[in-house]
Scaffold this active site. Sequence first.
Site, PDB file in Angstrom:
ATOM      1  N   ASP A 150      44.960   4.148  76.197  1.00  0.00           N
ATOM      2  CA  ASP A 150      44.834   2.749  76.595  1.00  0.00           C
ATOM      3  C   ASP A 150      43.639   2.108  75.882  1.00  0.00           C
ATOM      4  O   ASP A 150      42.908   2.765  75.137  1.00  0.00           O
ATOM      5  CB  ASP A 150      44.807   2.582  78.116  1.00  0.00           C
ATOM      6  CG  ASP A 150      43.562   3.141  78.776  1.00  0.00           C
ATOM      7  OD1 ASP A 150      42.531   3.287  78.097  1.00  0.00           O
ATOM      8  OD2 ASP A 150      43.626   3.426  79.986  1.00  0.00           O
ATOM      9  N   LYS A 177      47.453  -1.563  79.323  1.00  0.00           N
ATOM     10  CA  LYS A 177      47.283  -2.919  79.859  1.00  0.00           C
ATOM     11  C   LYS A 177      45.881  -3.404  79.561  1.00  0.00           C
ATOM     12  O   LYS A 177      44.920  -2.665  79.679  1.00  0.00           O
ATOM     13  CB  LYS A 177      47.480  -2.877  81.378  1.00  0.00           C
ATOM     14  CG  LYS A 177      48.819  -2.332  81.785  1.00  0.00           C
ATOM     15  CD  LYS A 177      49.758  -3.457  82.021  1.00  0.00           C
ATOM     16  CE  LYS A 177      51.116  -2.935  82.473  1.00  0.00           C
ATOM     17  NZ  LYS A 177      52.027  -4.019  82.768  1.00  0.00           N
ATOM     18  N   MET A 200      37.488  -4.294  87.480  1.00  0.00           N
ATOM     19  CA  MET A 200      38.324  -5.429  87.042  1.00  0.00           C
ATOM     20  C   MET A 200      38.032  -6.703  87.838  1.00  0.00           C
ATOM     21  O   MET A 200      38.945  -7.449  88.185  1.00  0.00           O
ATOM     22  CB  MET A 200      39.820  -5.071  87.184  1.00  0.00           C
ATOM     23  CG  MET A 200      40.225  -3.904  86.311  1.00  0.00           C
ATOM     24  SD  MET A 200      41.958  -3.436  86.513  1.00  0.00           S
ATOM     25  CE  MET A 200      41.882  -2.431  87.999  1.00  0.00           C
TER      26      MET A 200
HETATM   27  N1  SAH Z   1      40.651   4.522  85.160  1.00  0.00           N
HETATM   28  C1  SAH Z   1      39.445   3.769  84.867  1.00  0.00           C
HETATM   29  C2  SAH Z   1      39.508   2.360  85.391  1.00  0.00           C
HETATM   30  C3  SAH Z   1      40.630   1.529  84.802  1.00  0.00           C
HETATM   31  S1  SAH Z   1      40.633  -0.143  85.379  1.00  0.00           S
HETATM   32  C4  SAH Z   1      38.235   4.543  85.428  1.00  0.00           C
HETATM   33  O1  SAH Z   1      38.410   5.488  86.180  1.00  0.00           O
HETATM   34  O2  SAH Z   1      37.097   4.189  85.082  1.00  0.00           O
HETATM   35  C5  SAH Z   1      39.667  -0.933  84.145  1.00  0.00           C
HETATM   36  C6  SAH Z   1      38.307  -1.282  84.672  1.00  0.00           C
HETATM   37  O3  SAH Z   1      37.482  -0.118  84.710  1.00  0.00           O
HETATM   38  C7  SAH Z   1      37.527  -2.265  83.851  1.00  0.00           C
HETATM   39  O4  SAH Z   1      37.943  -3.588  84.092  1.00  0.00           O
HETATM   40  C8  SAH Z   1      36.126  -2.003  84.361  1.00  0.00           C
HETATM   41  O5  SAH Z   1      35.946  -2.577  85.629  1.00  0.00           O
HETATM   42  C9  SAH Z   1      36.143  -0.497  84.529  1.00  0.00           C
HETATM   43  N2  SAH Z   1      35.608   0.231  83.367  1.00  0.00           N
HETATM   44  C10 SAH Z   1      36.227   1.181  82.666  1.00  0.00           C
HETATM   45  N3  SAH Z   1      35.420   1.671  81.690  1.00  0.00           N
HETATM   46  C11 SAH Z   1      34.257   0.990  81.782  1.00  0.00           C
HETATM   47  C12 SAH Z   1      33.015   1.033  81.086  1.00  0.00           C
HETATM   48  N4  SAH Z   1      32.811   1.867  80.064  1.00  0.00           N
HETATM   49  N5  SAH Z   1      32.028   0.202  81.479  1.00  0.00           N
HETATM   50  C13 SAH Z   1      32.211  -0.627  82.511  1.00  0.00           C
HETATM   51  N6  SAH Z   1      33.356  -0.728  83.202  1.00  0.00           N
HETATM   52  C14 SAH Z   1      34.371   0.080  82.858  1.00  0.00           C
END
Ligand code: SAH
Length: 249
Positions: free
Chosen positions: A39, A60, A175
């Site tokens: 992704d 997405k 998000m």
């Molecule tokens: N599966 C992922 C989350 C997916 S939803 C997890 O466990 O982290 C996507 C959201 O994750 C983004 O909008 C943000 O809120 C967060 N996110 C993912 N990676 C990030 C990063 N490196 N820094 C800050 N927020 C992050």
Amino acid sequence: MSEFPQGEVWLVGAGPGDAGLLTLHAVEALKQADIVVHDALVSAAVLEYAGDAERVLLGKRGGKPSPKQPGINARLIVEAKAGKRVVRLKGGDPFMFGRGAEEVLALVTAGVRFRVIPGITAGIGGLAYAGIPVTARGVNSGVIFLTGHDHTGLSPEGVDWQAVGRAAGMIVLYMAMRHMGEISGKLIAGGLAVDTPVAVVMNASLPDMRVLETTLSKAAADIAASGIGAPAIVSIGQGNLLREAMAWR
Ligand code: SAH
């Protein structure tokens, strides 16, 4: 090293970005993969571990045109049925707001064998890179993970914001950047103090990580003024104050 059989899909968590946060299982999976379907959040540093596997970006992206979930599921199934070793690589942990469950159920229905390799989620590991512990004895006794928008892109219906505010812990939002005004308004209306500490961590664990410290009533305006945007994790609670002593990076 566990052997990656042909025709299987391994659903792998890539962590928040710093490749050092990959698990040993994730690295083994990437090394043996024929194709890596990742992704948009997966970092370039992590993808380097995929060797000469084919790389396909399918995921997405909040607010941007993105592939539909049934199309993603179908691609995983087609590649597996063609006998490939398929890594489905997702930012953070695949089951934390990552649609991992939907993809696994599609594999089950299609009779495709799979394995799940958890990852470090941004809402724990990403915050740790900003010096923010999600729990701390004497400060908070629990943590709630919430998404800032639902499948329609709007702030999620059905969340009892009053109850969330009363839960006396840390609130960690994924998000949420486009709905911070609305969310903080609801939390304040539900009884949370206007000066509750808020931290916003963008690109957590990556070299260009940015951290904004603000308060619940000022969060939306400060985010807009700072230019901080997705991907960002928002943490709300007294635990953010520990950052002053604990920021290590
Ligand atoms: N599966 C992922 C989350 C997916 S939803 C997890 O466990 O982290 C996507 C959201 O994750 C983004 O909008 C943000 O809120 C967060 N996110 C993912 N990676 C990030 C990063 N490196 N820094 C800050 N927020 C992050």
